[in-house]
Design a protein around this motif. Structure first.
Motif, short mmCIF file in Angstrom:
data_model
loop_
_atom_site.label_atom_id
_atom_site.label_comp_id
_atom_site.label_asym_id
_atom_site.label_seq_id
_atom_site.Cartn_x
_atom_site.Cartn_y
_atom_site.Cartn_z
N ALA A 156 10.15 6.20 -15.01
CA ALA A 156 11.15 6.22 -13.93
C ALA A 156 10.76 5.30 -12.79
CB ALA A 156 11.34 7.65 -13.43
N ILE A 157 9.48 5.28 -12.45
CA ILE A 157 9.02 4.45 -11.33
C ILE A 157 9.14 2.97 -11.67
CG2 ILE A 157 6.95 3.80 -10.03
CD1 ILE A 157 6.14 6.80 -10.23
N THR A 158 8.84 2.59 -12.91
CA THR A 158 8.85 1.17 -13.30
C THR A 158 10.16 0.72 -13.93
OG1 THR A 158 7.92 1.75 -15.48
CG2 THR A 158 6.35 1.23 -13.73
N ARG A 159 11.06 1.68 -14.18
CA ARG A 159 12.33 1.40 -14.88
C ARG A 159 12.09 0.77 -16.25
NH1 ARG A 159 13.02 -0.84 -9.85
NH2 ARG A 159 14.23 0.37 -8.34
N ALA A 160 11.04 1.21 -16.92
CA ALA A 160 10.71 0.67 -18.24
C ALA A 160 11.64 1.24 -19.31
CB ALA A 160 9.25 0.99 -18.58
N ASP A 161 11.69 0.55 -20.45
CA ASP A 161 12.49 1.04 -21.57
C ASP A 161 11.76 2.15 -22.33
OD1 ASP A 161 14.47 -0.77 -21.00
OD2 ASP A 161 13.69 -2.30 -22.39
N ARG A 162 10.44 2.08 -22.34
CA ARG A 162 9.66 3.08 -23.07
C ARG A 162 8.25 3.13 -22.49
NH1 ARG A 162 8.10 0.09 -28.86
NH2 ARG A 162 7.10 -1.73 -27.88
N GLY A 163 7.58 4.24 -22.73
CA GLY A 163 6.21 4.41 -22.28
C GLY A 163 5.38 5.07 -23.36
N MET A 164 4.09 4.78 -23.37
CA MET A 164 3.19 5.33 -24.38
C MET A 164 1.87 5.73 -23.74
SD MET A 164 3.67 2.36 -27.26
CE MET A 164 5.20 1.41 -27.21
N LEU A 165 1.29 6.78 -24.28
CA LEU A 165 -0.08 7.16 -23.93
C LEU A 165 -0.95 6.88 -25.13
CD1 LEU A 165 -2.15 8.54 -22.02
CD2 LEU A 165 -1.60 10.68 -23.21
N LEU A 166 -1.98 6.07 -24.94
CA LEU A 166 -2.89 5.72 -26.01
C LEU A 166 -4.24 6.37 -25.73
CD1 LEU A 166 -1.05 2.94 -25.29
CD2 LEU A 166 -2.15 2.21 -27.41
N VAL A 172 -1.65 5.29 -30.39
CA VAL A 172 -0.56 5.93 -29.64
C VAL A 172 -0.55 7.42 -29.94
CG1 VAL A 172 1.92 6.02 -29.25
CG2 VAL A 172 0.82 3.82 -29.69
N GLN A 173 -0.67 8.24 -28.89
CA GLN A 173 -0.61 9.69 -29.05
C GLN A 173 0.76 10.23 -28.67
OE1 GLN A 173 -3.85 11.99 -27.35
NE2 GLN A 173 -2.48 13.66 -26.82
N LEU A 174 1.36 9.69 -27.60
CA LEU A 174 2.68 10.12 -27.15
C LEU A 174 3.51 8.89 -26.84
CD1 LEU A 174 1.95 13.02 -24.61
CD2 LEU A 174 2.97 13.26 -26.88
N ALA A 175 4.81 8.98 -27.07
CA ALA A 175 5.72 7.89 -26.73
C ALA A 175 7.07 8.49 -26.33
CB ALA A 175 5.89 6.92 -27.90
N HIS A 176 7.64 8.00 -25.22
CA HIS A 176 8.95 8.45 -24.74
C HIS A 176 9.81 7.23 -24.42
CE1 HIS A 176 7.85 12.79 -23.23
NE2 HIS A 176 7.53 12.59 -24.50
N ASN A 177 11.14 7.42 -24.51
CA ASN A 177 12.04 6.37 -24.05
C ASN A 177 12.46 6.66 -22.61
OD1 ASN A 177 14.01 8.38 -24.15
ND2 ASN A 177 14.90 7.66 -26.07
N SER A 178 13.36 5.83 -22.08
CA SER A 178 13.75 5.95 -20.68
C SER A 178 14.55 7.23 -20.39
CB SER A 178 14.57 4.72 -20.26
OG SER A 178 15.72 4.59 -21.08
N LYS A 179 15.02 7.90 -21.44
CA LYS A 179 15.75 9.16 -21.25
C LYS A 179 14.83 10.38 -21.36
CE LYS A 179 20.00 7.22 -23.24
NZ LYS A 179 21.01 7.34 -24.34
N GLY A 180 13.54 10.14 -21.52
CA GLY A 180 12.59 11.24 -21.66
C GLY A 180 12.53 11.80 -23.06
#
Length: 564
Positions: free
Chosen positions: A175-185, A195-203
């Motif tokens: 939300a802060i970066t307005r990214a399309d997707r985020g991942m925790l590695l 990659v352990q977790l991955a979400h899109n911009s809608k959560g």
């Protein structure tokens, strides 16, 4: 701004009665305490900062008030009363984690939270205070982002499941970066970040196995040990621009925040006092360019610090649980091993027997046993398995099971020969054992087999000698080894002292060994005493010699006197 910063260092989490909190966090809401007094009551139209739509709640039921050194809650006339940690109050100082109940003892709950000074959130607030107002093109947007950081900070310090907390952290970073997707590695056993977790911009969660983050950007962040922000990939260096994952996925902006544990190394730590342990990385990307203000960068740094802290704590908890599990397993193994030691040593009328077994670790590799072969013969055994710990303990148990078969009338030499063959065929075990096995008859005839174990000491008429000389192979070391029985005749009053090498190799503080000569001289001091006294003389001599030095090997003795 200083006053506002002070007021936003606390919050309450509302859990509605009967709603509970589901795994995705629904059923609860978090409210920042940004005003004083912070009003709680029925309906937002009554000026409440935290409205609760329930007839059991008064229009103005309670207020949380900021004081110089903390917060308090006041009952403003709630019909069914206000409870803090189960006790009814009219006014009460609040501490982090206090539970406030409104609408009766089983009513709605508020969990009060504060933030310790120096937290990542407060640091970023202090930094934001120094940013000129002119840099905020849209002040409301800046405050929204600060509020996002506060919510993330509250969640990261909550008692929610780890995956839920990390997923929420990803959503806030997106939300802060307005990214399309985020991942925790996080690092795998090999050290590679996966990659352990991955979400899109809608959560919404994305399949981790299908994610292809830019390894080039990740490697760059890890090498620099700092966040790498590419607002426009076309302006990045050629290595990033030409990276396959960037080109193939049409990426235009990327953010990588490496997560490091707090240094714990001391001056003696081989890695150095300032060694940084990589816990993982937060990765964000988008197919459009982005603009990052100074505030955005500060918020991302704070969020990364909080995420690293929660991962570090989770790893510490996991390691502590694993340590406790291993300790429990070792304790059980020790109980089993001690239970297998022989009992009823006074039930042999022609023998006087005593023993001692002191493992240097929770479980040991030494083993001794005494059991009846038949009415006239008694088996005597001492063994020392190579290595220590559970592996050695398991092998001693196997040896005991195999040797117990001798009560069925099987030739001892054949049994030991078969044990040697079995261990050699399973060389991948990497284990062998020294052993002394003997059968003593009522007539004093001693038939013994030696397998690499130190010779027992024979005490006869005040003289101490070794039962045999020369070496032999341990069981499980050489496939061609031959184990044959040798006979000697004992006289009434003869005493055999069987021991493991932990006795002769006991060390003093300078690393000197107790040795065979010192053992022989100690046994000769009072060789005609009871077997208990003979054994205690040796233990006392070792204790005096070691002078408190820790020992690295098990100490086991079995003292047997033939009474005739």
């Amino acid at each position: 701004m200083p006053e506002s910063a002070a007021l936003t260092t606390a919050s309450v989490e509302l859990i509605l009665a009967g709603a509970g909190v589901s795994s995705d966090g629904s059923g609860s809401r978090t409210f920042t305490i940004a005003q004083s007094p912070f009003l709680i009551g029925r309906g937002a139209e009554n000026g409440n900062h935290l409205p609760i739509d329930d007839l059991r709640v008064s229009r103005r039921c309670a207020a949380i008030v900021r004081e110089d050194d903390g917060f308090r809650i006041d009952d403003l006339g709630q019909l069914l009363g206000i409870y803090v940690n189960g006790a009814k109050i009219t006014q009460q100082r609040l501490s982090d984690g206090d539970t406030i109940t409104i609408g009766g003892e089983s009513g709605h709950q508020l969990i009060f939270r504060t933030h310790a000074a120096g937290s990542a959130f407060e640091r970023v607030i202090q930094e934001v205070e120094q940013v000129p107002t002119a840099q905020f093109q849209r002040p409301a947007e800046g405050l929204n982002k600060i509020n996002l950081l506060l919510e993330a900070s509250l969640l990261l310090n909550s008692q929610r499941p780890l995956e839920l907390v990390l997923g929420a952290m990803l959503d806030h970073a997106i939300a802060i970066t307005r990214a399309d997707r985020g991942m925790l590695l996080v690092p795998e056993v090999s050290g590679t970040l996966a990659v352990q977790l991955a979400h899109n911009s809608k959560g919404e969660p994305l399949p981790a196995e299908n994610m292809k983050p830019s390894r080039t950007v990740i490697a760059q962040a890890i090498e620099q040990q700092s966040a790498v922000i590419n607002a426009d990939v076309n302006l990045a260096n050629l290595t990033v621009q030409s990276a396959h994952s960037v080109v193939y996925q049409l990426l235009r902006s990327t953010v990588v925040i490496p997560l490091y544990a707090m240094p714990r190394g001391g001056a003696d730590d081989p890695a150095g006092p300032f060694a940084r342990n990589l816990l993982g990385a937060v990765y964000l990307d988008s197919k459009h360019t982005a603009a990052f203000s100074a505030l955005d960068r500060q918020i991302l740094d704070a969020l990364g610090a909080q995420a690293a802290s929660i991962l570090d704590n989770a790893n510490l908890v996991a390691r502590e649980r694993e340590r406790q599990r291993l300790e429990q397993e070792l304790s059980i193994a020790r109980e089993i091993q001690m239970a297998l030691l022989p009992r009823g040593l006074d039930s042999y009328p022609h023998l006087a027997i005593t023993s001692v077994h002191r493992p240097c670790h929770e479980v040991g590799g030494d083993y001794f046993d005494i059991f009846s072969i038949d009415d006239d013969r008694t088996a005597i055994l001492i063994a020392d398995v190579s290595g220590k710990g559970l592996g050695a303990a398991l092998l001693t148990t196997m040896l005991q099971g195999a040797l117990s078969g001798m009560t069925l009338g099987v030739d001892p030499a054949r049994v030991i020969q078969q044990m040697n063959r079995f261990l050699c065929e399973h060389g991948n075990l990497g284990r062998y054992a020294t052993m002394f096995f003997a059968v003593l008859g009522r007539d004093g005839q001693l038939d013994y087999i030696r397998a690499g174990h130190p010779s027992p000491m024979l005490l006869r008429d005040g003289t101490v000698t070794e039962l045999y000389k020369g070496g032999s192979f341990p069981v499980g070391l050489v496939d061609e080894a031959n184990f044959a029985s040798v006979s000697v005749q004992l006289e009434a009053g003869d005493t055999l002292v069987l021991y493991s090498d932990g006795v002769t190799e006991a060390e003093d503080i300078s690393g000197n060994l107790f040795g065979f000569d010192r053992l022989g001289k100690t046994l000769a001091i009072d060789a005609a005493a009871t077997v208990e006294r003979v054994q205690q003389n040796v233990l006392d001599a070792i204790e005096t010699f070691a002078a408190g030095a820790s020992q690295s090997d098990d100490i086991t003795m079995l003292t047997v006197r033939y009474l005739g």
